[in-house]
Design a protein around this motif. Structure first.
Motif, PDB file in Angstrom:
ATOM      1  N   ALA A  55       0.818  -1.209   0.000  1.00 21.89           N
ATOM      2  CA  ALA A  55       0.000   0.000   0.000  1.00 21.89           C
ATOM      3  C   ALA A  55       0.850   1.256   0.000  1.00 21.89           C
ATOM      4  CB  ALA A  55      -0.916   0.004   1.215  1.00 21.89           C
ATOM      5  N   VAL A  56       2.147   1.127   0.293  1.00 16.29           N
ATOM      6  CA  VAL A  56       2.972   2.306   0.512  1.00 16.29           C
ATOM      7  C   VAL A  56       4.439   1.907   0.419  1.00 16.29           C
ATOM      8  CG1 VAL A  56       3.037   1.985   3.019  1.00 16.29           C
ATOM      9  CG2 VAL A  56       3.234   4.298   2.077  1.00 16.29           C
ATOM     10  N   GLU A  57       5.291   2.847   0.052  1.00 14.39           N
ATOM     11  CA  GLU A  57       6.733   2.635   0.142  1.00 14.39           C
ATOM     12  C   GLU A  57       7.151   2.859   1.589  1.00 14.39           C
ATOM     13  OE1 GLU A  57       9.463   1.205  -0.263  1.00 14.39           O
ATOM     14  OE2 GLU A  57       9.966   1.929  -2.283  1.00 14.39           O
ATOM     15  N   VAL A  76      -3.279   8.019  -1.379  1.00 13.93           N
ATOM     16  CA  VAL A  76      -2.904   8.637  -0.098  1.00 13.93           C
ATOM     17  C   VAL A  76      -3.609   7.951   1.071  1.00 13.93           C
ATOM     18  CG1 VAL A  76      -2.900  10.786   1.228  1.00 13.93           C
ATOM     19  CG2 VAL A  76      -2.489  10.847  -1.248  1.00 13.93           C
ATOM     20  N   THR A  77      -4.917   7.745   0.941  1.00 12.64           N
ATOM     21  CA  THR A  77      -5.661   7.185   2.080  1.00 12.64           C
ATOM     22  C   THR A  77      -5.277   5.735   2.349  1.00 12.64           C
ATOM     23  OG1 THR A  77      -7.546   6.648   0.630  1.00 12.64           O
ATOM     24  CG2 THR A  77      -7.596   8.764   1.787  1.00 12.64           C
ATOM     25  N   GLN A  78      -4.908   4.977   1.290  1.00 12.88           N
ATOM     26  CA  GLN A  78      -4.517   3.592   1.567  1.00 12.88           C
ATOM     27  C   GLN A  78      -3.193   3.550   2.333  1.00 12.88           C
ATOM     28  OE1 GLN A  78      -4.301   1.642  -2.281  1.00 12.88           O
ATOM     29  NE2 GLN A  78      -2.222   2.327  -2.717  1.00 12.88           N
ATOM     30  N   ALA A  79      -2.349   4.544   2.122  1.00 13.44           N
ATOM     31  CA  ALA A  79      -1.116   4.636   2.903  1.00 13.44           C
ATOM     32  C   ALA A  79      -1.422   5.017   4.347  1.00 13.44           C
ATOM     33  CB  ALA A  79      -0.176   5.658   2.275  1.00 13.44           C
ATOM     34  N   GLU A 111      -4.175   4.479   5.954  1.00 12.10           N
ATOM     35  CA  GLU A 111      -4.846   3.357   6.608  1.00 12.10           C
ATOM     36  C   GLU A 111      -3.887   2.228   6.927  1.00 12.10           C
ATOM     37  OE1 GLU A 111      -7.812   2.519   3.702  1.00 12.10           O
ATOM     38  OE2 GLU A 111      -8.971   4.336   4.150  1.00 12.10           O
ATOM     39  N   ALA A 112      -2.775   2.162   6.186  1.00 17.92           N
ATOM     40  CA  ALA A 112      -1.773   1.122   6.447  1.00 17.92           C
ATOM     41  C   ALA A 112      -0.815   1.512   7.565  1.00 17.92           C
ATOM     42  CB  ALA A 112      -0.988   0.828   5.170  1.00 17.92           C
ATOM     43  N   GLY A 113      -1.006   2.705   8.134  1.00 12.59           N
ATOM     44  CA  GLY A 113      -0.147   3.141   9.225  1.00 12.59           C
ATOM     45  C   GLY A 113       0.902   4.147   8.817  1.00 12.59           C
ATOM     46  N   GLY A 114       0.873   4.573   7.538  1.00 13.90           N
ATOM     47  CA  GLY A 114       1.792   5.596   7.077  1.00 13.90           C
ATOM     48  C   GLY A 114       2.945   5.035   6.282  1.00 13.90           C
ATOM     49  N   GLY A 115       3.745   5.933   5.738  1.00 16.66           N
ATOM     50  CA  GLY A 115       4.864   5.586   4.881  1.00 16.66           C
ATOM     51  C   GLY A 115       5.011   6.640   3.808  1.00 16.66           C
ATOM     52  N   TRP A 116       5.555   6.247   2.677  1.00 20.58           N
ATOM     53  CA  TRP A 116       5.892   7.192   1.615  1.00 20.58           C
ATOM     54  C   TRP A 116       5.090   6.883   0.361  1.00 20.58           C
ATOM     55  CZ3 TRP A 116      11.377   7.450  -1.001  1.00 20.58           C
ATOM     56  CH2 TRP A 116      11.495   8.650  -1.723  1.00 20.58           C
ATOM     57  N   VAL A 117       4.523   7.926  -0.258  1.00 18.57           N
ATOM     58  CA  VAL A 117       3.738   7.774  -1.486  1.00 18.57           C
ATOM     59  C   VAL A 117       4.302   8.718  -2.552  1.00 18.57           C
ATOM     60  CG1 VAL A 117       1.427   7.743  -2.496  1.00 18.57           C
ATOM     61  CG2 VAL A 117       1.708   7.374  -0.037  1.00 18.57           C
ATOM     62  N   PRO A 118       5.279   8.267  -3.353  1.00 17.31           N
ATOM     63  CA  PRO A 118       5.737   9.091  -4.474  1.00 17.31           C
ATOM     64  C   PRO A 118       4.764   8.922  -5.646  1.00 17.31           C
ATOM     65  CG  PRO A 118       7.446   7.549  -3.701  1.00 17.31           C
ATOM     66  CD  PRO A 118       6.130   7.074  -3.179  1.00 17.31           C
ATOM     67  N   LEU A 119       4.151  10.006  -6.083  1.00 16.06           N
ATOM     68  CA  LEU A 119       3.201   9.971  -7.192  1.00 16.06           C
ATOM     69  C   LEU A 119       3.890  10.448  -8.467  1.00 16.06           C
ATOM     70  CD1 LEU A 119       0.048  11.462  -5.420  1.00 16.06           C
ATOM     71  CD2 LEU A 119       0.555   9.055  -5.890  1.00 16.06           C
ATOM     72  N   VAL A 120       3.556   9.823  -9.598  1.00 15.39           N
ATOM     73  CA  VAL A 120       4.217  10.107 -10.871  1.00 15.39           C
ATOM     74  C   VAL A 120       3.235  10.773 -11.827  1.00 15.39           C
ATOM     75  CG1 VAL A 120       5.510   9.161 -12.813  1.00 15.39           C
ATOM     76  CG2 VAL A 120       5.695   8.092 -10.543  1.00 15.39           C
TER      77      VAL A 120
END
Length: 264
Positions: free
Chosen positions: A171-173, A202-205, A207-216
């Motif tokens: 769900a997230v990096e 963003v919300t799936q990250a 909900e997974a407890g956080g992390g990194w979301v680089p969008l392209v």
């Protein structure tokens, strides 16, 4: 028993509420710590015309991955525009000289595309510290060269759960990334990407407890010239997404460049 004067109750309640926020806010912030990086590939002129105003309006930084060999060509950023983006607080990163697919090149060809590209950006007075693989075509040699030529990280494409691919992906990096020279992302935003899709990344990250979301992102236009529309989001969609994204700082979701996210 005498009651406290009413004029003292309201300040007391405010103090208690503040104490509760101090007691519970930081822990919750850590639990849902999410960083979003807005990355724009290929140095397209429409990014300066359409993405930059939206970023300025919402005071959000982005990372622009520029092909130095295309700077100044029709449909691409000029050298002055690239420098202006850097002056305004955006990150400028490397993306090869000519937008080459590294998997089709010899080691010598890969070195030229990666290392000479970074040298050209340095000659423009920029400080490129991160790299992005064109087409998401990463190679072991490309990763080695990115490090050898002075990049601290490299962004891939894919590997994070997306609506049209990789339902079983993460769900997230993570922080730090699983592979710093193959940073994962959702699918590139394109003509089929909806506002709901961008929000969901963003919300799936969160909900997974956080992390990194680089969008392209690539092109930001509507209508788009030539074949740009296939890899484009409309300025209106980007504007609505940024307007939704910035206030999420209250929930612990911040927007940072790729370099800043790694440094943090």
């Amino acid at each position: 028993m005498r009651h406290a004067p009413r004029r003292l109750l309201f300040p007391l309640l405010l103090l208690l509420a503040a104490g509760g926020a101090l007691a519970f806010g930081p822990a919750r912030h850590r639990d849902t710590h999410t960083v979003v990086s807005l990355t724009f590939d290929d140095g397209a002129a429409d990014q300066f015309a359409n993405a930059r105003p939206a970023l300025r309006a919402h005071r959000l930084p982005a990372t622009f991955y520029v092909n130095s060999g295309r700077i100044g060509r029709e449909g691409h950023l000029t050298a002055g525009q690239v420098r202006q983006l850097a002056t305004e607080g955006h990150e400028i990163g490397g993306h090869t000289l000519t937008h080459a697919r590294l998997t089709e090149l010899s080691p010598a060809g890969q070195r030229r595309e990666i290392c000479e590209d970074r040298s050209a950006l340095l000659d423009l007075g920029l400080s490129p510290t991160t790299f992005a693989y064109p087409y998401g075509a990463d190679t072991a040699e490309g990763a080695r060269l990115a490090a050898a030529c002075g990049y601290q990280a490299a962004r891939d494409i894919g590997g994070i759960r997306s609506p049209r691919s990789c339902a079983s992906c993460a769900a997230v990096e993570t922080f730090p990334p699983r592979a710093v020279y193959a940073v994962r992302t959702p699918d590139s935003a394109d003509a089929e990407t909806t506002l709901a899709d961008l929000k969901r990344y963003v919300t799936q990250a969160e909900e997974a407890g956080g992390g990194w979301v680089p969008l392209v992102f690539h092109h930001v236009c509507d209508p788009c010239a030539g074949g740009a529309g296939r890899l484009a989001v409309s300025p209106g969609t980007l504007e609505k997404f940024l307007a939704w994204l910035r206030p999420r700082a209250r929930l612990g979701t911040r927007v940072e460049t790729v370099a800043d996210a790694l440094a943090g």
